[in-house]
Design a protein around this motif. Sequence first.
Motif, mmCIF file in Angstrom:
data_model
loop_
_atom_site.group_PDB
_atom_site.id
_atom_site.type_symbol
_atom_site.label_atom_id
_atom_site.label_comp_id
_atom_site.label_asym_id
_atom_site.label_seq_id
_atom_site.Cartn_x
_atom_site.Cartn_y
_atom_site.Cartn_z
ATOM 1 N N TYR A 275 -31.097 4.543 11.083
ATOM 2 C CA TYR A 275 -29.798 4.586 10.415
ATOM 3 C C TYR A 275 -29.602 5.896 9.653
ATOM 4 O O TYR A 275 -28.485 6.399 9.546
ATOM 5 C CB TYR A 275 -29.660 3.391 9.472
ATOM 6 C CG TYR A 275 -29.274 2.121 10.184
ATOM 7 C CD1 TYR A 275 -28.015 1.989 10.761
ATOM 8 C CD2 TYR A 275 -30.160 1.045 10.297
ATOM 9 C CE1 TYR A 275 -27.646 0.832 11.430
ATOM 10 C CE2 TYR A 275 -29.796 -0.114 10.954
ATOM 11 C CZ TYR A 275 -28.542 -0.214 11.522
ATOM 12 O OH TYR A 275 -28.174 -1.354 12.189
ATOM 13 N N GLY B 80 -26.438 8.136 10.306
ATOM 14 C CA GLY B 80 -25.565 8.543 9.214
ATOM 15 C C GLY B 80 -25.485 10.052 9.068
ATOM 16 O O GLY B 80 -24.402 10.612 8.840
ATOM 17 N N ALA C 225 -23.488 11.492 11.972
ATOM 18 C CA ALA C 225 -22.071 11.172 11.771
ATOM 19 C C ALA C 225 -21.456 12.111 10.741
ATOM 20 O O ALA C 225 -20.346 12.640 10.941
ATOM 21 C CB ALA C 225 -21.918 9.721 11.328
ATOM 22 N N MET C 226 -22.155 12.345 9.635
ATOM 23 C CA MET C 226 -21.636 13.220 8.590
ATOM 24 C C MET C 226 -21.463 14.645 9.108
ATOM 25 O O MET C 226 -20.456 15.312 8.831
ATOM 26 C CB MET C 226 -22.566 13.217 7.389
ATOM 27 C CG MET C 226 -22.019 14.012 6.207
ATOM 28 S SD MET C 226 -23.281 14.430 4.984
ATOM 29 C CE MET C 226 -24.240 15.633 5.913
ATOM 30 N N ASN D 223 -17.077 7.233 13.149
ATOM 31 C CA ASN D 223 -17.248 6.174 12.148
ATOM 32 C C ASN D 223 -17.171 4.786 12.785
ATOM 33 O O ASN D 223 -17.906 3.875 12.389
ATOM 34 C CB ASN D 223 -16.192 6.303 11.059
ATOM 35 C CG ASN D 223 -16.548 7.373 10.042
ATOM 36 O OD1 ASN D 223 -17.705 7.736 9.878
ATOM 37 N ND2 ASN D 223 -15.560 7.889 9.345
ATOM 38 N N VAL E 99 -20.515 3.899 14.209
ATOM 39 C CA VAL E 99 -21.498 3.510 13.189
ATOM 40 C C VAL E 99 -21.274 2.055 12.780
ATOM 41 O O VAL E 99 -22.233 1.272 12.670
ATOM 42 C CB VAL E 99 -21.407 4.431 11.962
ATOM 43 C CG1 VAL E 99 -22.397 3.978 10.886
ATOM 44 C CG2 VAL E 99 -21.693 5.882 12.346
ATOM 45 N N TYR E 100 -20.018 1.671 12.582
ATOM 46 C CA TYR E 100 -19.732 0.282 12.214
ATOM 47 C C TYR E 100 -20.112 -0.672 13.348
ATOM 48 O O TYR E 100 -20.561 -1.794 13.095
ATOM 49 C CB TYR E 100 -18.253 0.112 11.869
ATOM 50 C CG TYR E 100 -17.869 0.774 10.581
ATOM 51 C CD1 TYR E 100 -18.575 0.535 9.403
ATOM 52 C CD2 TYR E 100 -16.791 1.661 10.519
ATOM 53 C CE1 TYR E 100 -18.227 1.140 8.214
ATOM 54 C CE2 TYR E 100 -16.438 2.280 9.334
ATOM 55 C CZ TYR E 100 -17.153 2.020 8.184
ATOM 56 O OH TYR E 100 -16.812 2.635 7.009
ATOM 57 N N ILE F 237 -26.450 7.939 2.608
ATOM 58 C CA ILE F 237 -25.362 7.818 3.594
ATOM 59 C C ILE F 237 -25.435 6.510 4.374
ATOM 60 O O ILE F 237 -24.429 5.791 4.477
ATOM 61 C CB ILE F 237 -25.356 9.029 4.550
ATOM 62 C CG1 ILE F 237 -24.991 10.299 3.784
ATOM 63 C CG2 ILE F 237 -24.372 8.798 5.694
ATOM 64 C CD1 ILE F 237 -25.138 11.567 4.607
ATOM 65 N N PRO F 238 -26.594 6.131 4.954
ATOM 66 C CA PRO F 238 -26.630 4.860 5.702
ATOM 67 C C PRO F 238 -26.393 3.644 4.812
ATOM 68 O O PRO F 238 -25.839 2.637 5.271
ATOM 69 C CB PRO F 238 -28.035 4.846 6.308
ATOM 70 C CG PRO F 238 -28.837 5.788 5.479
ATOM 71 C CD PRO F 238 -27.895 6.843 5.029
ATOM 72 N N TYR G 283 -22.577 3.268 4.459
ATOM 73 C CA TYR G 283 -22.000 2.696 5.681
ATOM 74 C C TYR G 283 -22.278 1.198 5.751
ATOM 75 O O TYR G 283 -21.384 0.395 6.064
ATOM 76 C CB TYR G 283 -22.584 3.379 6.914
ATOM 77 C CG TYR G 283 -21.853 4.625 7.363
ATOM 78 C CD1 TYR G 283 -20.566 4.554 7.888
ATOM 79 C CD2 TYR G 283 -22.466 5.877 7.307
ATOM 80 C CE1 TYR G 283 -19.908 5.690 8.329
ATOM 81 C CE2 TYR G 283 -21.809 7.026 7.738
ATOM 82 C CZ TYR G 283 -20.530 6.925 8.247
ATOM 83 O OH TYR G 283 -19.879 8.054 8.670
#
Length: 266
Positions: free
Chosen positions: A36, A40, A43-44, A62, A65-66, A226-227, A230
């Motif tokens: 994760y 994260g 993704a960032m 995003n 990630v969800y 970050i993770p 999320y």
Amino acid sequence: MPPTTMNNIQYYGSAIDATGCISNGWNLIKPNYWMYFGIGLLAMLMISCIPCLNVLLLGPVNAGVYYVLLRDMRGEPVDFGMMFKGFEKIIPTLVVGVLQSVPGIIWQVVNTAADLTNILLQIGRGASGGTFFQSGGTDVAIASGLLAIYIAMGVLFFLFSIAWAITFAFALPLIMEHDISPIEAIKLSAKAGWSNVGGIIVISILMVLMSIVGVLALCVGIFFLIPVFYAAWAFAYRQVFPSTDAPFNSGPPLPQEYGGSFGRGM
């Protein structure tokens, strides 16, 4: 508050337990933390460090990630590559992502206009052979007026950004879980978001405080959070929109329903 139905998708109002979302989010990602963390961090980087394209990538990245987090909450297998699942619904996630970015785009335009105005004033003063402190009252009045306008616009923009974020709070996970259009997702997200405005504000404040602590930790601690952020938001979504895999209960879901078991089997 009893559930509300829209497009056969039910949601609860006043359902978010902010501290529970953060603690449960951590418990969810802890067994696979480094996966994760990688998700994260990537993704960032994709939505923050790629000029111009970042606005287009925001939604699909995003959403992916969800997708991973919600799948993990159901006890289904997850892997790193699933973070790109948002691109399988690229049109709706892209539309939502671009619209969600509107406040940022507006702020960039305002900042650019302010910078250009400042440059023009500097050029004007240079052409007249004076400096700010040597210039007459006209320059001071103009500068003061521009500063007042900039502050007023900043306050209005801050309030607008908060309202916009609440409106779009659940749009992306809704698209990943349901076969609905971006407009339907935004409408439903807005209704559910404003029905849970208190919980959204509290969880956002907690994340800001955690971010400050992360920055103070040699400026690198924020990356390790970050993770968690999320995952916490995924739990907030699940508390508002209980899984359709089980009958909808008559009362608001208890935080522990999405706690140790992470909502698995729900």
